[in-house]
Design a protein around this motif. Sequence first.
Motif, PDB file in Angstrom:
ATOM      1  N   GLU A   1       0.827  -1.207   0.000  1.00 25.93           N
ATOM      2  CA  GLU A   1       0.000   0.000   0.000  1.00 25.93           C
ATOM      3  C   GLU A   1       0.865   1.263   0.000  1.00 25.93           C
ATOM      4  N   VAL A   2       1.994   1.207   0.699  1.00 21.11           N
ATOM      5  CA  VAL A   2       2.923   2.339   0.672  1.00 21.11           C
ATOM      6  C   VAL A   2       3.382   2.597  -0.758  1.00 21.11           C
ATOM      7  N   MET A   3       3.775   1.543  -1.443  1.00 18.79           N
ATOM      8  CA  MET A   3       4.277   1.685  -2.811  1.00 18.79           C
ATOM      9  C   MET A   3       3.172   2.129  -3.765  1.00 18.79           C
ATOM     10  N   GLU A   4       1.959   1.639  -3.556  1.00 26.50           N
ATOM     11  CA  GLU A   4       0.833   2.073  -4.394  1.00 26.50           C
ATOM     12  C   GLU A   4       0.548   3.565  -4.185  1.00 26.50           C
ATOM     13  N   TYR A   5       0.659   4.006  -2.952  1.00 22.25           N
ATOM     14  CA  TYR A   5       0.440   5.422  -2.630  1.00 22.25           C
ATOM     15  C   TYR A   5       1.475   6.298  -3.340  1.00 22.25           C
ATOM     16  N   ILE A   6       2.739   5.887  -3.290  1.00 14.01           N
ATOM     17  CA  ILE A   6       3.796   6.645  -3.968  1.00 14.01           C
ATOM     18  C   ILE A   6       3.528   6.689  -5.473  1.00 14.01           C
ATOM     19  N   ALA A   7       3.147   5.556  -6.037  1.00 12.20           N
ATOM     20  CA  ALA A   7       2.851   5.505  -7.473  1.00 12.20           C
ATOM     21  C   ALA A   7       1.677   6.412  -7.828  1.00 12.20           C
ATOM     22  N   SER A   8       0.677   6.481  -6.938  1.00  8.07           N
ATOM     23  CA  SER A   8      -0.507   7.309  -7.214  1.00  8.07           C
ATOM     24  C   SER A   8      -0.161   8.793  -7.257  1.00  8.07           C
TER      25      SER A   8
END
Length: 245
Positions: free
Chosen positions: A191-198
């Motif tokens: 979820e951390v990585m998805e947030y950064i990607a978003s």
Amino acid sequence: MRTFGIECERFIVNAQGRIVPAIGELLPRVHQIARERELSENLFSFELFAGQIEDRTPPCRNLEAVKTALLANDEILLEAASNLGLAFDHSEFVEKEMVVAFEVNPFDERHRRIWASIPNDRRIAASVVAATHVHISVVDEEAVRILNLCRKDVIDRLISVGDHSFLKRINAYRTMAETDGVPPVFASFSEVMEYIASKGGEKNVWDLVRYKPSTKTVEFRMFGATQNVEEILGYVKACQDVSGI
């Protein structure tokens, strides 16, 4: 092995003590001196505003190494500035009247796009603040735990440790970033990585505590600029105390 790193921002001033957008002249000279001393020129860079310069340490295994690296950077910056008739102001916040001209740095196309896209009040807010950032290396699970620990009360406590401007700097930062700087709560590292990607990548995450995949560090971004190396080491210890590492 745990590592620590520091990024320091400072204002560039002329002989009259006014802040000048001189990074285009100063940074090449800094890089030249760094190479002469067999240090990486990547330790020195620019900020959005052309009236600031940033230096950083390499990853350090202890606080004594952090101190040594910061002092070495200072020597290079002071020599380069002296060569050009410039100096530095280590304030964390300055009044806009101190600035000769508000200009974006000449090196970065992304920064030029940001500068062109934001109104004048946000340009000024970005230009009158300078910070010290602390990086601590983490594994994936630690990144999630630390980000989730850093709620507003914790962030406010850390802000108070490094505040020299009666909150003027942090309020200006929040004006520029249009966020209170508190990261979301995450259920997992994915979820951390998805947030950064978003957000379009780590550089576009403007939270006051963020995870940086490029360095595998949690970055604490709420401390004001300071010339006092011992104070900076205190920032690192405060981050360790909060995060339990």
